[in-house]
Design a protein around this motif. Structure first.
Motif, PDB file in Angstrom:
ATOM      1  N   ALA A  68       0.839  -1.200   0.000  1.00 25.09           N
ATOM      2  CA  ALA A  68       0.000   0.000   0.000  1.00 25.09           C
ATOM      3  C   ALA A  68       0.872   1.248   0.000  1.00 25.09           C
ATOM      4  CB  ALA A  68      -0.918  -0.008   1.222  1.00 25.09           C
ATOM      5  N   SER A  69       1.933   1.234   0.817  1.00 20.33           N
ATOM      6  CA  SER A  69       2.844   2.380   0.877  1.00 20.33           C
ATOM      7  C   SER A  69       3.546   2.596  -0.456  1.00 20.33           C
ATOM      8  CB  SER A  69       3.877   2.139   1.983  1.00 20.33           C
ATOM      9  OG  SER A  69       4.774   3.222   2.074  1.00 20.33           O
ATOM     10  N   ALA A  70       3.956   1.505  -1.104  1.00 19.42           N
ATOM     11  CA  ALA A  70       4.635   1.621  -2.401  1.00 19.42           C
ATOM     12  C   ALA A  70       3.712   2.205  -3.465  1.00 19.42           C
ATOM     13  CB  ALA A  70       5.150   0.257  -2.842  1.00 19.42           C
ATOM     14  N   ASN A  71       2.429   1.895  -3.383  1.00 15.05           N
ATOM     15  CA  ASN A  71       1.470   2.466  -4.334  1.00 15.05           C
ATOM     16  C   ASN A  71       1.292   3.969  -4.124  1.00 15.05           C
ATOM     17  OD1 ASN A  71      -0.318   0.667  -6.334  1.00 15.05           O
ATOM     18  ND2 ASN A  71       0.390  -0.615  -4.630  1.00 15.05           N
ATOM     19  N   ILE A  72       1.376   4.412  -2.874  1.00 17.12           N
ATOM     20  CA  ILE A  72       1.328   5.851  -2.616  1.00 17.12           C
ATOM     21  C   ILE A  72       2.586   6.520  -3.169  1.00 17.12           C
ATOM     22  CG2 ILE A  72       1.361   7.624  -0.827  1.00 17.12           C
ATOM     23  CD1 ILE A  72      -0.400   5.817   0.865  1.00 17.12           C
ATOM     24  N   ASP A  73       3.746   5.885  -2.933  1.00 17.89           N
ATOM     25  CA  ASP A  73       5.000   6.416  -3.493  1.00 17.89           C
ATOM     26  C   ASP A  73       4.908   6.515  -5.023  1.00 17.89           C
ATOM     27  OD1 ASP A  73       6.118   6.416  -0.947  1.00 17.89           O
ATOM     28  OD2 ASP A  73       6.892   4.384  -1.169  1.00 17.89           O
ATOM     29  N   LEU A  74       4.389   5.454  -5.624  1.00 22.43           N
ATOM     30  CA  LEU A  74       4.262   5.424  -7.084  1.00 22.43           C
ATOM     31  C   LEU A  74       3.327   6.523  -7.568  1.00 22.43           C
ATOM     32  CD1 LEU A  74       4.896   4.008  -9.757  1.00 22.43           C
ATOM     33  CD2 LEU A  74       2.996   2.426  -9.298  1.00 22.43           C
ATOM     34  N   ALA A  75       2.228   6.711  -6.848  1.00 22.87           N
ATOM     35  CA  ALA A  75       1.262   7.751  -7.245  1.00 22.87           C
ATOM     36  C   ALA A  75       1.903   9.135  -7.200  1.00 22.87           C
ATOM     37  CB  ALA A  75       0.044   7.699  -6.326  1.00 22.87           C
ATOM     38  N   LEU A  76       2.699   9.404  -6.154  1.00 21.35           N
ATOM     39  CA  LEU A  76       3.359  10.709  -6.045  1.00 21.35           C
ATOM     40  C   LEU A  76       4.285  10.963  -7.232  1.00 21.35           C
ATOM     41  CD1 LEU A  76       4.284  10.765  -2.240  1.00 21.35           C
ATOM     42  CD2 LEU A  76       2.733  12.335  -3.405  1.00 21.35           C
ATOM     43  N   VAL A  77       5.037   9.928  -7.619  1.00 17.65           N
ATOM     44  CA  VAL A  77       5.968  10.069  -8.742  1.00 17.65           C
ATOM     45  C   VAL A  77       5.209  10.227 -10.058  1.00 17.65           C
ATOM     46  CG1 VAL A  77       7.771   8.907 -10.057  1.00 17.65           C
ATOM     47  CG2 VAL A  77       7.770   8.764  -7.580  1.00 17.65           C
ATOM     48  N   LEU A  78       4.133   9.474 -10.236  1.00 21.83           N
ATOM     49  CA  LEU A  78       3.356   9.559 -11.471  1.00 21.83           C
ATOM     50  C   LEU A  78       2.706  10.926 -11.634  1.00 21.83           C
ATOM     51  CD1 LEU A  78       1.723   5.998 -11.412  1.00 21.83           C
ATOM     52  CD2 LEU A  78       3.519   6.809 -12.953  1.00 21.83           C
ATOM     53  N   VAL A  79       2.295  11.537 -10.516  1.00 16.42           N
ATOM     54  CA  VAL A  79       1.755  12.906 -10.575  1.00 16.42           C
ATOM     55  C   VAL A  79       2.835  13.856 -11.072  1.00 16.42           C
ATOM     56  CG1 VAL A  79       0.967  14.854  -9.185  1.00 16.42           C
ATOM     57  CG2 VAL A  79      -0.046  12.603  -8.828  1.00 16.42           C
ATOM     58  N   LEU A  80       4.040  13.710 -10.512  1.00 18.57           N
ATOM     59  CA  LEU A  80       5.151  14.573 -10.931  1.00 18.57           C
ATOM     60  C   LEU A  80       5.469  14.402 -12.417  1.00 18.57           C
ATOM     61  CD1 LEU A  80       7.598  14.048  -7.922  1.00 18.57           C
ATOM     62  CD2 LEU A  80       6.310  16.129  -8.450  1.00 18.57           C
ATOM     63  N   ASP A  81       5.276  13.167 -12.902  1.00 23.57           N
ATOM     64  CA  ASP A  81       5.617  12.849 -14.292  1.00 23.57           C
ATOM     65  C   ASP A  81       4.453  13.119 -15.247  1.00 23.57           C
ATOM     66  OD1 ASP A  81       7.706  11.988 -15.965  1.00 23.57           O
ATOM     67  OD2 ASP A  81       6.814   9.989 -16.152  1.00 23.57           O
ATOM     68  N   GLY A  82       3.334  13.615 -14.714  1.00 23.22           N
ATOM     69  CA  GLY A  82       2.192  13.952 -15.549  1.00 23.22           C
ATOM     70  C   GLY A  82       1.338  12.769 -15.956  1.00 23.22           C
ATOM     71  N   ARG A  83       1.561  11.599 -15.394  1.00 25.00           N
ATOM     72  CA  ARG A  83       0.751  10.408 -15.729  1.00 25.00           C
ATOM     73  C   ARG A  83      -0.362  10.282 -14.692  1.00 25.00           C
ATOM     74  NH1 ARG A  83       6.151   7.229 -15.625  1.00 25.00           N
ATOM     75  NH2 ARG A  83       4.969   5.273 -15.777  1.00 25.00           N
ATOM     76  N   LEU A  84      -1.325  11.159 -14.832  1.00 26.67           N
ATOM     77  CA  LEU A  84      -2.292  11.387 -13.760  1.00 26.67           C
ATOM     78  C   LEU A  84      -3.315  10.268 -13.613  1.00 26.67           C
ATOM     79  CD1 LEU A  84      -2.748  15.205 -14.397  1.00 26.67           C
ATOM     80  CD2 LEU A  84      -1.211  14.068 -12.805  1.00 26.67           C
ATOM     81  N   ASP A  85      -3.726   9.656 -14.728  1.00 26.87           N
ATOM     82  CA  ASP A  85      -4.680   8.541 -14.626  1.00 26.87           C
ATOM     83  C   ASP A  85      -4.080   7.389 -13.834  1.00 26.87           C
ATOM     84  OD1 ASP A  85      -6.477   9.960 -16.083  1.00 26.87           O
ATOM     85  OD2 ASP A  85      -6.143   8.902 -17.977  1.00 26.87           O
ATOM     86  N   GLU A  86      -2.822   7.070 -14.139  1.00 27.97           N
ATOM     87  CA  GLU A  86      -2.144   5.987 -13.419  1.00 27.97           C
ATOM     88  C   GLU A  86      -1.961   6.349 -11.944  1.00 27.97           C
ATOM     89  OE1 GLU A  86       1.325   4.022 -15.369  1.00 27.97           O
ATOM     90  OE2 GLU A  86       1.043   5.608 -16.854  1.00 27.97           O
ATOM     91  N   ALA A  87      -1.677   7.620 -11.701  1.00 26.51           N
ATOM     92  CA  ALA A  87      -1.478   8.067 -10.319  1.00 26.51           C
ATOM     93  C   ALA A  87      -2.754   7.889  -9.504  1.00 26.51           C
ATOM     94  CB  ALA A  87      -1.043   9.531 -10.303  1.00 26.51           C
ATOM     95  N   CYS A  88      -3.873   8.272 -10.082  1.00 29.75           N
ATOM     96  CA  CYS A  88      -5.162   8.124  -9.384  1.00 29.75           C
ATOM     97  C   CYS A  88      -5.463   6.655  -9.105  1.00 29.75           C
ATOM     98  CB  CYS A  88      -6.287   8.730 -10.208  1.00 29.75           C
ATOM     99  SG  CYS A  88      -6.252  10.534 -10.283  1.00 29.75           S
ATOM    100  N   ASP A  89      -5.167   5.811 -10.056  1.00 35.27           N
ATOM    101  CA  ASP A  89      -5.436   4.379  -9.896  1.00 35.27           C
ATOM    102  C   ASP A  89      -4.599   3.796  -8.762  1.00 35.27           C
ATOM    103  OD1 ASP A  89      -6.564   1.780 -10.844  1.00 35.27           O
ATOM    104  OD2 ASP A  89      -4.468   1.350 -11.290  1.00 35.27           O
TER     105      ASP A  89
END
Length: 383
Positions: free
Chosen positions: A313-334
């Motif tokens: 769960a923590s790794a998914n939050i980390d991944l979401a933060l990075v994806l937001v920074l990278d502009g991959r917002l759909d993946e970040a929300c998921d």
């Protein structure tokens, strides 16, 4: 041992009296009487006397008090061995602590805390018993570890006062037993607590004190170094953050993989991956992505988020933060929604999920409403 509920049920059946009828005769609430007979609540002395008079029994209040079978068994062995404490009792307590610390990544914090309380109470009882100096030190040591784990669980549940008390207890026991690793973990745990409260400078200070206290090559030293890196990341100190990450990987590679890698107080290379993902994500470095994905790939038992350990769960939050920074917002929300809906984000980490929610809301994405709703559901469970 007399089974109070069984005796009452048999007597009621023999006399053809229903539970409701008995409650009426005794002038007690039927729900209360039902809980007593089921062993879920201890009766008053007055109720026991009234039951005896109605059914012709000779039960006592002690017969109705529920027993802790595990503790009863341990106590029996202790007495049979004619020792006030004994090696077998201490060994069982030490193994129990290891089991609880190993269960930590997946267990519900409140359930685990109940077990910690039970065994801590038993340690207190044994401290009053006659024992050798070696047994006394072992008892103080296991009591210190249990207090430390209890403090960690209180932090997870945002119970600040109880966390402080248990940390102080753990530190005092560690000093009395001369176990520097427990003392170092106390400083490290406190560093994590103030880090989650946003006091990054104090977290940095505590992490450094923990490293000084920790024995060379110990898990406490590695984790304290990791906390230093996290504090630097929150402060935006890039050079110091990368240096801490390098030291953590060097330390964890040297110790290798322990027999029980899920044990909360034993560091291993897998924990280093999770730490790196979080630290680099906080620093705003997209290099966190492969680390987060590797943690998810290694530790996800299935696609069902309910079975995830906390690190996934923590790794998914980390991944979401990075994806937001990278502009991959759909993946970040998921990724963020999966983490939130897994139920494995403890209250002390809710703020991390909120960081993703706010980042998505700032960009006015259509998924923001669903993500906010999931987060509010998470907060509702905490309350």
């Amino acid at each position: 041992m007399i089974d109070f509920g069984d005796q009452v049920r048999k007597a009621l059946k023999a006399r053809g009296i229903s539970l409701r009828g008995a409650a009426k005769e005794l002038h007690y609430d039927v729900a209360y009487l039902s809980r007593v007979i089921a062993g879920k609540q201890a009766p008053s002395a007055e109720l026991v006397q009234a039951v005896n008079e109605l059914l012709g029994l000779s039960l006592t209040v002690e017969d109705a008090n529920p027993h802790d079978d595990e503790m009863d068994a341990w106590e029996l062995i202790r007495r049979v061995q004619a020792s006030d404490v004994g090696d077998a009792t201490l060994s069982r307590l030490e193994r129990t602590f290891d089991d609880l610390a190993t269960a930590y990544p997946k267990a519900d914090p409140e359930d685990l805390l109940r077990a910690v309380r039970k065994h801590s109470t038993y340690v207190v009882k044994l401290l009053d018993a006659k024992k050798t100096l070696a047994e006394h030190r072992r008892l103080l040591t296991v009591g210190g570890w249990l207090s430390l784990l209890g403090a960690t669980l209180h932090i997870d549940l945002n119970q600040e006062g109880a966390a402080t008390a248990r940390l102080q207890t753990a530190a005092a026991l560690a000093q009395e037993a001369a176990v520097p690793e427990i003392e170092a973990w106390c400083f490290e745990t406190d560093a994590w607590r103030v880090l989650t409260d946003g006091d990054y400078v104090r977290a940095l200070e505590l992490a450094r004190v923990a490293q000084i206290a920790a024995p060379a090559g110990s898990s406490a030293l590695i984790q304290a170094t990791a906390q230093e890196g996290r504090a630097h990341a929150r402060l935006g100190n890039s050079r110091e953050t990368y240096a801490a990450v390098d030291r953590v990987h060097a330390f964890s590679s040297a110790v290798g993989t322990p027999e029980a890698p899920e044990h909360h107080y034993r560091y291993d290379p897998g924990k280093a991956l999770s730490y790196t993902a979080t630290t680099l994500a906080w620093l705003g470095d997209v290099a966190a992505e492969p680390y987060a994905r590797e943690v998810i790939q290694r530790l996800s038992p299935s696609e069902n988020v309910a079975y995830w350990p906390r690190r996934v769960a923590s790794a998914n939050i980390d991944l979401a933060l990075v994806l937001v920074l990278d502009g991959r917002l759909d993946e970040a929300c998921d990724s963020a929604q999966k983490a939130i809906l897994s139920g494995k984000v403890v209250p002390s980490n809710h703020w991390r999920a909120l960081e993703v929610v706010r980042a998505v809301e700032t960009r006015e994405l259509p998924e923001a409403a669903d993500l906010r709703e999931a987060y509010q559901g998470l907060k509702a469970v905490e309350q």
